[in-house]
Design a protein around this motif. Sequence first.
Motif, PDB file in Angstrom:
ATOM      1  N   VAL A 226      48.879   9.601  76.732  1.00 39.73           N
ATOM      2  CA  VAL A 226      49.404  10.489  77.910  1.00 39.73           C
ATOM      3  C   VAL A 226      50.833  10.275  77.845  1.00 39.73           C
ATOM      4  O   VAL A 226      51.410  11.358  78.073  1.00 39.73           O
ATOM      5  N   LEU A 227      51.338   9.011  77.809  1.00 35.98           N
ATOM      6  CA  LEU A 227      52.545   8.749  77.889  1.00 35.98           C
ATOM      7  C   LEU A 227      53.670   9.394  76.634  1.00 35.98           C
ATOM      8  O   LEU A 227      54.528  10.034  76.863  1.00 35.98           O
ATOM      9  N   ASN A 228      53.116   9.267  75.582  1.00 36.10           N
ATOM     10  CA  ASN A 228      53.712   9.832  74.349  1.00 36.10           C
ATOM     11  C   ASN A 228      53.644  11.328  74.508  1.00 36.10           C
ATOM     12  O   ASN A 228      54.646  12.073  74.242  1.00 36.10           O
ATOM     13  N   ALA A 229      52.746  12.151  75.222  1.00 38.85           N
ATOM     14  CA  ALA A 229      52.765  13.544  75.306  1.00 38.85           C
ATOM     15  C   ALA A 229      54.005  13.900  76.186  1.00 38.85           C
ATOM     16  O   ALA A 229      54.410  14.791  75.960  1.00 38.85           O
ATOM     17  N   GLU A 230      53.870  13.166  77.432  1.00 36.24           N
ATOM     18  CA  GLU A 230      54.813  13.518  78.370  1.00 36.24           C
ATOM     19  C   GLU A 230      56.298  13.188  77.608  1.00 36.24           C
ATOM     20  O   GLU A 230      57.173  14.233  78.032  1.00 36.24           O
ATOM     21  N   ILE A 231      56.687  12.397  76.842  1.00 42.62           N
ATOM     22  CA  ILE A 231      57.857  12.152  76.232  1.00 42.62           C
ATOM     23  C   ILE A 231      58.126  13.373  75.303  1.00 42.62           C
ATOM     24  O   ILE A 231      59.292  13.845  75.118  1.00 42.62           O
ATOM     25  N   GLU A 232      57.186  13.514  74.433  1.00 43.12           N
ATOM     26  CA  GLU A 232      57.257  14.835  73.372  1.00 43.12           C
ATOM     27  C   GLU A 232      57.569  15.828  74.093  1.00 43.12           C
ATOM     28  O   GLU A 232      58.151  16.717  73.341  1.00 43.12           O
ATOM     29  N   LYS A 233      56.849  16.451  75.300  1.00 39.84           N
ATOM     30  CA  LYS A 233      57.098  17.759  75.734  1.00 39.84           C
ATOM     31  C   LYS A 233      58.783  17.886  76.130  1.00 39.84           C
ATOM     32  O   LYS A 233      59.219  19.037  75.971  1.00 39.84           O
ATOM     33  N   ARG A 234      59.329  16.595  76.595  1.00 41.19           N
ATOM     34  CA  ARG A 234      60.640  16.706  76.929  1.00 41.19           C
ATOM     35  C   ARG A 234      61.739  16.458  75.934  1.00 41.19           C
ATOM     36  O   ARG A 234      62.949  16.721  76.210  1.00 41.19           O
ATOM     37  N   ASN A 245      63.304   3.491  68.412  1.00 43.66           N
ATOM     38  CA  ASN A 245      62.005   2.931  68.796  1.00 43.66           C
ATOM     39  C   ASN A 245      62.019   2.355  69.983  1.00 43.66           C
ATOM     40  O   ASN A 245      60.993   2.541  70.779  1.00 43.66           O
ATOM     41  N   VAL A 246      63.234   1.696  70.238  1.00 48.50           N
ATOM     42  CA  VAL A 246      63.343   0.985  71.641  1.00 48.50           C
ATOM     43  C   VAL A 246      63.515   1.864  72.484  1.00 48.50           C
ATOM     44  O   VAL A 246      62.837   1.839  73.831  1.00 48.50           O
ATOM     45  N   ASP A 247      63.970   3.002  72.522  1.00 45.15           N
ATOM     46  CA  ASP A 247      64.057   3.863  73.449  1.00 45.15           C
ATOM     47  C   ASP A 247      62.662   4.673  73.839  1.00 45.15           C
ATOM     48  O   ASP A 247      62.479   4.788  75.044  1.00 45.15           O
ATOM     49  N   PRO A 283      74.383   2.550  71.966  1.00 46.45           N
ATOM     50  CA  PRO A 283      75.052   3.055  73.060  1.00 46.45           C
ATOM     51  C   PRO A 283      75.032   4.371  73.650  1.00 46.45           C
ATOM     52  O   PRO A 283      75.205   4.389  74.891  1.00 46.45           O
ATOM     53  N   LYS A 284      74.193   5.180  73.035  1.00 49.13           N
ATOM     54  CA  LYS A 284      74.046   6.434  73.896  1.00 49.13           C
ATOM     55  C   LYS A 284      72.632   6.395  74.522  1.00 49.13           C
ATOM     56  O   LYS A 284      72.110   7.400  75.057  1.00 49.13           O
ATOM     57  N   SER A 285      71.974   5.223  74.328  1.00 46.06           N
ATOM     58  CA  SER A 285      70.556   5.394  74.698  1.00 46.06           C
ATOM     59  C   SER A 285      70.289   5.605  76.075  1.00 46.06           C
ATOM     60  O   SER A 285      69.319   6.373  76.624  1.00 46.06           O
ATOM     61  N   GLY A 291      68.687  11.270  81.067  1.00 48.94           N
ATOM     62  CA  GLY A 291      68.317  12.535  80.975  1.00 48.94           C
ATOM     63  C   GLY A 291      66.800  13.050  81.108  1.00 48.94           C
ATOM     64  O   GLY A 291      66.420  13.692  81.909  1.00 48.94           O
ATOM     65  N   ILE A 292      65.993  12.276  80.279  1.00 50.25           N
ATOM     66  CA  ILE A 292      64.746  12.546  80.173  1.00 50.25           C
ATOM     67  C   ILE A 292      63.903  12.225  81.630  1.00 50.25           C
ATOM     68  O   ILE A 292      63.000  12.854  82.056  1.00 50.25           O
ATOM     69  N   LEU A 293      64.419  10.972  82.109  1.00 48.60           N
ATOM     70  CA  LEU A 293      63.586  10.389  83.199  1.00 48.60           C
ATOM     71  C   LEU A 293      64.010  11.332  84.479  1.00 48.60           C
ATOM     72  O   LEU A 293      63.352  11.620  85.201  1.00 48.60           O
ATOM     73  N   ASP A 294      65.476  11.922  84.483  1.00 44.19           N
ATOM     74  CA  ASP A 294      65.770  12.652  85.695  1.00 44.19           C
ATOM     75  C   ASP A 294      64.907  13.962  85.606  1.00 44.19           C
ATOM     76  O   ASP A 294      64.546  14.300  86.693  1.00 44.19           O
ATOM     77  N   LYS A 295      64.653  14.494  84.432  1.00 45.57           N
ATOM     78  CA  LYS A 295      63.724  15.775  84.455  1.00 45.57           C
ATOM     79  C   LYS A 295      62.383  15.394  85.154  1.00 45.57           C
ATOM     80  O   LYS A 295      61.826  16.187  85.712  1.00 45.57           O
ATOM     81  N   LEU A 296      62.083  14.393  84.414  1.00 46.90           N
ATOM     82  CA  LEU A 296      60.577  14.030  84.751  1.00 46.90           C
ATOM     83  C   LEU A 296      60.408  13.680  86.293  1.00 46.90           C
ATOM     84  O   LEU A 296      59.208  14.190  86.969  1.00 46.90           O
TER      85      LEU A 296
END
Length: 314
Positions: A226-234, A245-247, A283-285, A291-296
């Motif tokens: 479920v978590l991977n699907a949420e990430i992949e959508k965004r 991988n850490v991100d 550095p940009k992580s 950005g991803i979390l703000d949208k979510l």
Amino acid sequence: MLNRRHIRVKVMQTIYAFKGGESDDFSKDQKFLLFSIDNMYNLYLLLISLLIEVQKRAEEHLEKKQKAHLATKDDKDPNRKFVNNQLLHILKDNTQLKNQFDAYKITNWELDSEYVDVIFREIMTSDLYKDYMTTRTSDFKEDKDFIVDVYKNIIAPNEKLYDYIEDKNLTWLDDLPTVNTTILKLLRKSKASSPDNQFTPKLYKDQDDKQFAIDLFKKTILNQAVLNAEIEKRTQNWDSDRIANVDFVLLQMAICELLNFSSIPVKVTMNEYLEIAKEYSTPKSSIFINGILDKLVKEYEADGKLTKLGRGLM
């Protein structure tokens, strides 16, 4: 001693190393997580015991000079201010600390005494020591301030000691800043009448913190699909190979925390994972993760998926 951010780091490292899926047995990985956290206390005891060993080495040094064939007047009647340092004697005579050294088998300096010598020599040649030893007597405050300065400026940044700690246990490097901060805090708080338990702090602030570590690990692993699907959508416009991988692990954990830990405020979760990303990823992580979390968060709030109660704890 242990704070929530460090717990998150430990969980991140364990999930990062986890090679299975949500349907696999991860009991060994959970045990490793708890062992890795518990082992932080060993590092604390190791470094506290180093202060005691340095005091013993100073005493041995004076005794050798006194017994020397060509001992000078100063050798025969040395300045014992450092040897008699009141804070060092509180540590040396602390019964609970002695019991913890025995229980955790803290005998490193008996086998690796050269590192005690390294620290002792650096103290003896320092300006801190020269200034401290200009008199023969002192009060508890002066003794305490000296030991705090020695730990902060000589022991904590010592490169040889750092290398030794890295060789002994790789996970200790991540624990070192937290342990050093704890030791300095306890040294600064110490009083001439400090109780024995002053220097045997609890690893977890309370049982909730230990449960938080277990729950965050388990819920992240058990909901990976479920978590991977949420990430992949965004991240559809992102090449998956470009996402560190850490991100990916930090996003999994952050989303899991947002959805499953109602007592932790959204801002706390976001800030914690951004800070961890700054330290452990590219550095940009932190910008990417933010950005991803703000949208979510905006989507979850609009859909009524975020249920937060109370203030929550760091």
